[in-house]
Design an enzyme around this catalytic site. Structure first.
Site, PDB file in Angstrom:
ATOM      1  N   ASP A 336       0.928  -1.092  -0.083  1.00  0.00           N
ATOM      2  CA  ASP A 336       0.093   0.109  -0.192  1.00  0.00           C
ATOM      3  C   ASP A 336       0.971   1.246   0.071  1.00  0.00           C
ATOM      4  OD1 ASP A 336      -2.330   1.688   0.642  1.00  0.00           O
ATOM      5  OD2 ASP A 336      -1.351   1.939   2.444  1.00  0.00           O
ATOM      6  N   ASP A 535      -1.200  -0.885   6.155  1.00  0.00           N
ATOM      7  CA  ASP A 535      -1.676  -0.293   7.365  1.00  0.00           C
ATOM      8  C   ASP A 535      -2.804   0.426   7.709  1.00  0.00           C
ATOM      9  OD1 ASP A 535      -1.604   2.096   5.787  1.00  0.00           O
ATOM     10  OD2 ASP A 535      -0.805   3.193   7.578  1.00  0.00           O
ATOM     11  N   ASP A 539      -6.873  -1.692   3.346  1.00  0.00           N
ATOM     12  CA  ASP A 539      -6.044  -2.912   3.187  1.00  0.00           C
ATOM     13  C   ASP A 539      -6.450  -4.128   3.759  1.00  0.00           C
ATOM     14  OD1 ASP A 539      -4.281  -0.833   2.018  1.00  0.00           O
ATOM     15  OD2 ASP A 539      -3.373  -0.323   3.808  1.00  0.00           O
TER      16      ASP A 539
END
Length: 638
Positions: A336, A535, A539
């Site tokens: 990410d 995080d 996600d």
């Protein structure tokens, strides 16, 4: 009433205590079993044989109850014997021929592994409740008679709802009235809020930051994007790993073979080889003991626990051995962007000043104005200003938030505008920044312009900057032969700039959570074993879908609960360290498995040839267990 309350208080506290220890009952039972084994051994050494047998028998019952119950229930349900039942038979067999300690130790090892498995399973369900907490339970419905608070589940497509500043949006829909800054980090992971106006789409679970907006509901509560995130997490976590499926297929065959051979050995040698009934039974019991998978269990569990302990000591938390095992087979890893490759918060990267203005004075006044806002860009400007001067900020005489545009204010007798280029005027903005604006925008910066009394005064460029150690981490992964990919909800321009700066091999931009999962599945088809590093809440589905989910320690609770591995200090180079630890662990496990199987084969052959007495069989069996454990403990060293 007071007396009644006092009477009930202990009962309530007792109930709370039971709820607290319930998830740990198997582990507590295993620990008690271990203590009883030690007690039995000490009593035996003191010549108190009846008391010793009683202690061992108690260890059998307490340590083996949960796994025996599980094995019996699974056997009844699946109509097939399993490894749990074989372990129980092996322990009973060792007790029948008088080796209580060996049977109790067998039960203890199996009980510990079962307790750890149960504990991990219980932990894996927490992220669903964490997700649900972010879904608003009520919405402000606009009706002909006025405003009405209703449950979100009662909303229907076409309803109009009012969402005030600071509230979470309760349903997916389109803005009918008003405009505002929307914090979509829960959905896209994008750190900078998005300005949205009429007919633009908003999602449940996101936060309305600045202006009141009226939303037309376009999806029922069980069809929202946020609800789909929850479903994706549940679906991904219900899928069994290849290792688990292999073990389930293997155990039935293994148990049948061992029990069949043991049963045959009770009778066949008597008739075929002329053995006595006592000798046949004796040899069958030795076979049941030496063929039990005690050494094989010890080949894997101590190595896994040692590796996990090593990782924890170095800031890498692993939630199970299977995840650490999968890490060694990693071919690609997806990151990410926001909060993972980048710091997750915008920072001022450049400050351009127009002629005729004082740099320190302009920045000081701009920060004084922005200090009145909670917008992430405003906080970044204030933080930047504080790094350059220590003076106290002043209070603006007048300030007006213009959602979607910026801030208008009067300060120290001057009329200020801070915001988009179109807010202060396109020509004025170009006069300040010129070609710099095009370059900075291409690098993924958000541009904030300033004008004083209608005169263009300066420009601030802000960006969610790449973490200092991100590039080192990507380089380390390349050395390990791992392909790197970035998945982000940001625009193509921002994604391209961050990808180039961080050094990833490939990137995908403008990804909603569903698209991240689809991209990840595509990578899994190309590379077989793929990890996901993230995080945020957005996600969570991708973390659960990946072969290995890796969360940053400072991320959301949902990401931490969903992930298989957690980096406690947000130190990305630790990922390469974890891969090396995983490969080392797998090498040691292979050594242990091969050695333990060879020992079992030698012991079984020796038993068939009547060369092995029970004491030597026990020494060989338990000795191999001790050796593989000592080999596994090498993993404790960094």
């Amino acid at each position: 009433m007071e007396a009644h309350a006092r009477v009930n208080e202990p009962e309530g506290s007792g109930s709370a205590f039971l709820q607290k220890i319930m998830p740990h009952l198997e582990l507590i039972a295993a620990a008690i079993s271990g203590i009883l084994i030690v007690a039995g051994w000490l009593l035996s050494k003191s010549g108190l044989e009846p008391a010793s047998i009683t202690a061992y028998l108690s260890a059998f019952v307490i340590g083996g109850f949960a796994k025996a119950k599980e094995g019996i229930e699974a056997t009844i349900e699946d109509k097939e014997l399993n490894v749990e039942m074989l372990m129980v038979f092996a322990a009973i067999g060792s007790a029948i021929i008088g080796y209580w300690a060996e049977g109790a130790i067998l039960i203890f090892i199996f009980a510990v592994s079962g307790a750890l498995e149960t504990y991990t399973m219980n932990k894996s369900h927490k992220e669903i409740s964490s997700l649900m907490e972010l879904q608003p339970e009520e919405a402000l419905l606009l009706t002909a008679s006025g405003e009405q608070r209703v449950a979100v589940s009662e909303l229907a497509v076409g309803d109009a709802i009012l969402v005030k500043p600071g509230e979470r949006i309760p349903a997916d829909g389109l803005i009918k009235k008003g405009e505002s800054s929307i914090d979509q980090s829960a959905i896209t992971g994008e750190s900078v809020p998005i300005e949205k106006g009429l007919r633009e789409e908003v999602f449940a679970g996101t936060v309305n930051l600045t202006g009141s907006i009226t939303i037309e509901v376009t999806k029922a509560s069980d069809e929202t994007l946020f609800h789909k995130i929850i479903e994706l997490v549940q679906s991904a976590q219900s899928e069994k790993s290849p290792s688990q499926l292999f073990i389930e297929r293997f155990e039935g065959t293994y148990v049948k073979i061992v029990l069949t051979v043991v049963a045959l050995m009770m009778f066949v040698p008597h008739y075929a080889l002329g053995w006595g009934w006592q000798e046949s039974f004796y040899r069958a019991m030795i076979l049941l003991v030496v063929a039990s998978p005690c050494a094989l269990v010890a080949s894997i569990m101590p190595a896994t626990l040692s590796a996990i302990s090593n990782g924890a000591r170095n800031g890498i938390l692993v939630k199970g051995g299977v995840h650490l095992e999968n890490l060694s087979h990693l071919n690609a890893i997806a990151f990410d962007k926001t909060g993972t490759l980048t710091k997750g918060k915008p920072e001022v990267t450049e400050f351009i000043l127009a002629d005729g203005f004082s740099r320190s004075e302009l920045l000081w006044k701009a920060a004084s104005i922005e200090n009145q806002s909670n917008h992430p860009l405003a906080k970044a400007i204030v933080s930047f200003a504080k790094e350059h001067f220590q003076e106290d900020m002043i209070q603006p005489d007048k300030i007006e938030d213009m959602p979607g545009w910026g801030i208008a204010a009067e300060i120290a007798g001057e009329s200020w505008k801070i915001g988009k280029a179109s807010f202060i005027g396109r020509e004025e903005a170009e006069a300040v920044a010129g070609e710099h604006a095009t370059r900075l925008a291409a690098e993924g910066n958000t541009l904030v312009f300033m004008s004083v009394n209608g005169v263009p005064a300066g420009m601030l460029a802000l960006k969610d900057v790449v973490r200092e150690r991100a590039m080192a981490a990507i380089g380390d992964l390349a050395k390990e032969g791992v392909y790197t990919v970035m998945l982000t909800g940001d625009s193509q321009t921002t994604a391209k700039a961050i990808a180039a700066e961080s050094g990833v091999d490939e990137y995908f931009a403008e990804c909603l959570p569903e698209e991240k999962v689809d991209r990840l599945k595509g990578l899994m088809e190309r590379f077989s074993t793929v990890a996901m590093v993230g995080d945020g809440i957005n996600d969570a589905p991708a973390l659960a879908t990946a072969n290995v989910g890796i969360a940053m320690g400072e991320g959301t609770d949902v990401a931490l609960e969903t992930a298989d591995i957690v980096l406690m200090k947000n130190d990305l180079p630790k990922i390469a360290n974890a891969i090396r630890l995983s490969r080392r662990m797998n090498r040691i496990i292979k050594q242990n498995v091969v050695f333990s199987i060879l020992v079992i084969m030698v012991l079984i052959a020796s038993n068939f040839l009547q060369l092995l007495d029970l004491p030597y069989g026990v020494i060989g069996h338990e000795g191999s267990t001790i050796l593989v454990i000592l080999n596994s403990l090498r993993l404790l060293k960094s």
